[in-house]
Scaffold this motif. Structure first.
Motif, PDB file in Angstrom:
ATOM      1  N   ALA A 331      -6.876   5.976   6.041  1.00  0.00           N
ATOM      2  CA  ALA A 331      -6.202   6.428   4.822  1.00  0.00           C
ATOM      3  C   ALA A 331      -4.701   6.556   5.039  1.00  0.00           C
ATOM      4  CB  ALA A 331      -6.790   7.764   4.377  1.00  0.00           C
ATOM      5  N   VAL A 332      -4.302   7.107   6.174  1.00  0.00           N
ATOM      6  CA  VAL A 332      -2.878   7.249   6.475  1.00  0.00           C
ATOM      7  C   VAL A 332      -2.232   5.887   6.658  1.00  0.00           C
ATOM      8  CG1 VAL A 332      -1.225   8.069   8.201  1.00  0.00           C
ATOM      9  CG2 VAL A 332      -3.076   9.566   7.440  1.00  0.00           C
ATOM     10  N   ASN A 333      -2.918   4.983   7.337  1.00  0.00           N
ATOM     11  CA  ASN A 333      -2.360   3.656   7.578  1.00  0.00           C
ATOM     12  C   ASN A 333      -2.176   2.874   6.284  1.00  0.00           C
ATOM     13  OD1 ASN A 333      -1.588   1.562   9.602  1.00  0.00           O
ATOM     14  ND2 ASN A 333      -3.306   0.476   8.666  1.00  0.00           N
ATOM     15  N   ALA A 334      -2.953   3.221   5.249  1.00  0.00           N
ATOM     16  CA  ALA A 334      -2.879   2.493   3.981  1.00  0.00           C
ATOM     17  C   ALA A 334      -1.750   2.993   3.075  1.00  0.00           C
ATOM     18  CB  ALA A 334      -4.213   2.603   3.236  1.00  0.00           C
ATOM     19  N   LEU A 335      -1.014   4.031   3.491  1.00  0.00           N
ATOM     20  CA  LEU A 335       0.042   4.580   2.643  1.00  0.00           C
ATOM     21  C   LEU A 335       1.182   3.584   2.452  1.00  0.00           C
ATOM     22  CD1 LEU A 335       0.322   8.236   4.015  1.00  0.00           C
ATOM     23  CD2 LEU A 335      -0.540   7.539   1.770  1.00  0.00           C
ATOM     24  N   THR A 336       1.718   3.545   1.259  1.00  0.00           N
ATOM     25  CA  THR A 336       2.930   2.783   0.968  1.00  0.00           C
ATOM     26  C   THR A 336       3.906   3.710   0.239  1.00  0.00           C
ATOM     27  OG1 THR A 336       2.018   2.008  -1.128  1.00  0.00           O
ATOM     28  CG2 THR A 336       1.715   0.585   0.808  1.00  0.00           C
ATOM     29  N   SER A 337       5.169   3.322   0.219  1.00  0.00           N
ATOM     30  CA  SER A 337       6.198   4.192  -0.366  1.00  0.00           C
ATOM     31  C   SER A 337       6.709   3.619  -1.677  1.00  0.00           C
ATOM     32  CB  SER A 337       7.358   4.348   0.621  1.00  0.00           C
ATOM     33  OG  SER A 337       7.876   3.088   0.985  1.00  0.00           O
ATOM     34  N   ASN A 338       6.856   4.488  -2.672  1.00  0.00           N
ATOM     35  CA  ASN A 338       7.438   4.107  -3.956  1.00  0.00           C
ATOM     36  C   ASN A 338       7.601   5.358  -4.802  1.00  0.00           C
ATOM     37  OD1 ASN A 338       4.945   4.490  -5.743  1.00  0.00           O
ATOM     38  ND2 ASN A 338       4.170   3.091  -4.174  1.00  0.00           N
ATOM     39  N   GLY A 339       8.395   5.273  -5.854  1.00  0.00           N
ATOM     40  CA  GLY A 339       8.492   6.350  -6.820  1.00  0.00           C
ATOM     41  C   GLY A 339       9.470   7.444  -6.447  1.00  0.00           C
ATOM     42  N   GLY A 340       9.428   8.538  -7.220  1.00  0.00           N
ATOM     43  CA  GLY A 340      10.326   9.666  -7.033  1.00  0.00           C
ATOM     44  C   GLY A 340       9.761  10.703  -6.086  1.00  0.00           C
ATOM     45  N   THR A 341      10.280  11.938  -6.168  1.00  0.00           N
ATOM     46  CA  THR A 341       9.893  13.004  -5.243  1.00  0.00           C
ATOM     47  C   THR A 341       9.466  14.221  -6.040  1.00  0.00           C
ATOM     48  OG1 THR A 341      11.527  12.202  -3.642  1.00  0.00           O
ATOM     49  CG2 THR A 341      10.631  14.399  -3.282  1.00  0.00           C
ATOM     50  N   ASN A 342       8.171  14.453  -6.127  1.00  0.00           N
ATOM     51  CA  ASN A 342       7.621  15.579  -6.880  1.00  0.00           C
ATOM     52  C   ASN A 342       6.977  16.558  -5.903  1.00  0.00           C
ATOM     53  OD1 ASN A 342       6.474  17.315  -8.740  1.00  0.00           O
ATOM     54  ND2 ASN A 342       5.886  15.666 -10.139  1.00  0.00           N
ATOM     55  N   ILE A 343       7.822  17.376  -5.244  1.00  0.00           N
ATOM     56  CA  ILE A 343       7.325  18.316  -4.232  1.00  0.00           C
ATOM     57  C   ILE A 343       6.380  19.328  -4.861  1.00  0.00           C
ATOM     58  CG2 ILE A 343       8.009  20.091  -2.578  1.00  0.00           C
ATOM     59  CD1 ILE A 343      10.645  18.630  -2.197  1.00  0.00           C
ATOM     60  N   ALA A 344       6.725  19.828  -6.037  1.00  0.00           N
ATOM     61  CA  ALA A 344       5.900  20.843  -6.680  1.00  0.00           C
ATOM     62  C   ALA A 344       4.480  20.347  -6.916  1.00  0.00           C
ATOM     63  CB  ALA A 344       6.543  21.271  -7.997  1.00  0.00           C
TER      64      ALA A 344
END
Length: 718
Positions: A331-344
């Motif tokens: 699951a971790v290896n399948a992560l990709t990055s995109n979008g904004g930052t919604n910490i809440a």
């Protein structure tokens, strides 16, 4: 075949590749160590990650050994386990020459990954499982011209043109989730546990968390004919572990974590996968998560929340058995990055996992990592000024450390890089009872995680409460210096309660209280205070009360000689002075008065140099002075303060207020001051992070080359 292999080598010249009979012997340069970070980086950036041939402790990540690919050739890069032929597992070799367990890579493909996890090459053909073929024990190969190993059973499917490798991940963030996260895996505390989940008492009896209490008066004698206002008394509390020796086992050769039976952990990691995490950052985060997953035990449970513009639970709380680890790694290896930052939104999702869980391990914590500003919790300030973030609103009410909630889940926040919102991250950690760490260099993210879990995997005392009682009838308590730990002082000031939270193995707390010593010539001795402790054993879940503590006494002769101040008390005064100066300087810097902030730190440094402990060469005092000077440099101008000064100061404040180690700057060891708060379990885990060889479960001998501090690295770069 030879021509095709040479072309592949040329295209992947930044990576080490296996030799063939057609290859020339490797040069001396080609046998150097390559960081696994380079293998995870996008193609075309290999030159940015050339690593030295000797290991640098401050560069984290699982590393390949010096001798090249021999030890890693038969290691699956997904599950990190051995994959030699003949062990009952089919092995898949891709067209880029990298090999994996067949079941690991098919699961990867099923989750949407159609590129090599090592070199990031796009595959034209991918493995797939055919139930009918598997039931008959057959394997299919596509008609391609690359070598076939009879020991490797492989099934392939040719990809359609322009296949979307991220299609599954994209849908993962938008598919429906259950309304209640009560699908966590049942806990398994110890072999032989009962149906209600209680611990095996025979196993728990092998280790008992004990509390050691020591008290130090400012001076040992005060004249009976005089009074002494604001008389300082140091209360030192430390969690010890008594261990039952195992026959034939040398404890000196065991790691601190394995020397005692520990409480299992429920850990939720809330990870930023916004667009700014693309490339090296995400690769290093995956590597750090791999380290965490590798060091969690079968009784520990993990859930991963990924957030960008929205948040998604990748999988429920799962025990880190072999199967659980494999699922987590995929699951971790399948992560990709995109979008904004919604910490809440990420925090709300992490809190929901904790609050909805049906089963509970004794220790629970959330790890939050972000490299950017929260772009979804911004509100305009009055008058149209700079936008302000409601930091308190970022933390769900369900995990705030409010009295009466019955749930206290610390959030250990990690600010990554120069663009994160340090004030927000610090506020989140402070409100929940967690720590804030500043990861300035990408290479130490794994070390920072290692230090954190080194503590979480060694909790021996929970809900510690320290009770201080005045013994002498005329005595009353004045101030109680306890940092961020909650203190209650009744109106009569004859007693105080300090909620000291959880303690890791061999972790200590220092509290400084003051009293007014009255005139009393009736006796040559005066009884001042006694200290009691109550806490919960996380393994047996039983409450323990420690009352066998000697009463603190001082001498009251008619005439006293020159009093000698206790070094222990003086050094803790210095620690508190430094922390107060940091808070005052930070407030001045936030008002835009950097000159005033630097002046506050400089004055404190000067005061420390004149104290008894400094003149005696006390190491803590020297380290505090060095830390204050570092902060002055990071407040040299507004740009430096915004990029690193604020985060460095807040991480220092977090460390001192909770008396717990935090990562700061370029290294987890950027200041020897941090060693004061580091526990043996933390040190052991960081050492494992800095010395572990890729594919090996045991740490290798560390290099004699010390980790460089921020100051050394900055001077070298000039």
């Amino acid at each position: 075949m030879g021509s095709r292999w040479r072309k592949a080598k040329l295209a992947l010249s930044c990576l080490h590749v296996p030799r063939t009979d057609d290859d020339a012997p490797p040069s001396a340069a080609s046998v150097g160590r390559l960081s696994d970070v380079a293998l995870l980086s996008p193609a075309g950036t290999g030159s940015d990650f050339s690593m030295p041939t000797t290991p640098v402790p401050s560069s984290s990540g699982l590393r390949l050994p010096k001798h090249g690919s021999k030890s890693s050739k038969w290691t699956c890069a997904i599950c990190l386990n051995n994959m030699k032929p003949g062990q009952g597992h089919a092995i898949f070799t891709a067209e880029c020459s990298h090999s994996f367990h067949f079941h690991c890579i098919t699961s990867n493909v099923k989750h949407g990954n159609q590129i090599c996890p090592i070199c990031r090459a796009k595959w034209k053909e991918i493995p797939f499982q055919s139930p009918s073929d598997l039931s008959h024990g057959r394997a299919r190969m596509s008609n391609v011209d690359w070598p076939r190993n009879d020991n490797r059973s492989t099934m392939l499917r040719r990809l359609p043109p322009h296949a979307d490798a991220n299609r599954h991940i994209s849908s993962l963030f938008h598919s429906p989730e259950p309304s209640v996260f009560d699908d966590d895996e049942r806990v398994n505390h110890q072999p032989g546990n009962t149906e209600n989940g209680s611990f095996n008492k025979d196993v728990a009896a092998q280790t008992i968390g004990a509390i050691e209490v020591k008290t130090y008066p400012e001076v040992s004698a005060v004249s009976g004919s005089t009074s002494h206002d604001n008389f300082a008394i140091l209360i030192h509390v430390k969690a010890l572990t008594s261990r039952k020796h195992s026959c034939g086992v040398n404890e000196a050769n065991m790691s601190p974590i394995s020397q005692f039976s520990r409480a299992p952990v429920d850990l939720v990691t809330v990870l930023d996968v916004s667009g700014s995490m693309a490339g090296t950052k995400l690769a290093l985060l995956k590597r750090a998560m791999g380290f965490v997953i590798h060091h969690l035990g079968p009784s520990d449970r993990l859930s991963v929340i990924a957030f960008s513009s929205s948040a998604r639970r990748l999988f429920p709380l799962r025990r880190m058995t072999d199967a659980g680890r494999q699922e987590a790694l995929q699951a971790v290896n399948a992560l990709t990055s995109n979008g904004g930052t919604n910490i809440a939104e990420g925090l709300k999702k992490g809190a929901k996992v904790m609050t909805d869980r049906k089963w509970k391990n004794p220790v629970a914590s959330i790890i939050l990592l972000s490299d950017g500003q929260d772009t979804y919790a911004v509100s305009s300030s009055p008058g149209g000024g700079h936008p302000q973030i409601d930091y308190q609103a970022l933390l769900p009410l369900s995990i705030q450390s409010n009295e009466g909630t019955g749930l206290r889940i610390p959030v250990h926040a990690f600010g990554f890089g120069a663009d994160h919102d340090a004030a927000s991250m610090h506020s989140i950690s402070e409100t929940s009872g967690g720590t804030f760490s500043f990861i300035e260099a990408e290479s130490v993210i794994q070390d920072a995680f290692a230090q954190c879990i080194g503590g979480l995997l060694s909790v021996v005392v929970q809900e510690l409460q320290v009770v201080v009682d005045c013994v002498h009838p005329w005595l009353k308590l004045g101030s109680v210096k306890s940092g961020s730990y909650k203190t209650r002082l009744p109106p009569d000031s004859r007693q105080c309660f300090i909620d000291a939270g959880d303690l890791y193995a061999e972790e200590g707390r220092d509290f400084l209280v003051t009293v007014d010593i009255p005139v009393d010539g009736s006796s040559n001795e005066m009884q001042l205070l006694k200290v009691r402790c109550t806490y919960k054993d996380p393994i047996t879940k039983e409450s323990v009360t420690l009352e066998e503590v000697d009463v603190l006494k001082i001498q009251r002769p008619e005439i006293t000689r020159e009093s000698v101040i206790s070094v222990e008390v003086d050094r803790q005064r210095n620690r508190l002075r430094a922390a107060e100066a940091m808070a005052e300087a930070r407030a001045a810097a936030e008002r835009g008065d950097l000159a005033g902030a630097v002046s506050v730190l400089a004055r404190c440094t000067e005061v420390l140099s004149e104290t008894l402990s400094a003149q005696a060469g006390d190491q803590l005092c020297n380290d505090l002075a060095a830390e204050l000077r570092e902060m002055q440099e990071r407040m040299a101008n507004r740009q430096v303060y915004e990029s690193s000064g604020r985060a460095y100061v807040l991480s220092g404040l977090s460390s001192h207020s909770w008396q717990r180690a935090t990562a700061r700057g370029y290294s987890t060891d950027s200041s020897s001051l941090l060693q004061v708060y580091q526990t043996p379990s933390m040190v052991d885990m960081v050492t494992r992070s800095q010395t572990m060889v890729f594919g090996s479960s045991s740490p290798q001998p560390s290099s004699d080359r010390p980790a460089r501090s921020f100051r050394t690295q900055r001077q070298t770069s000039r």
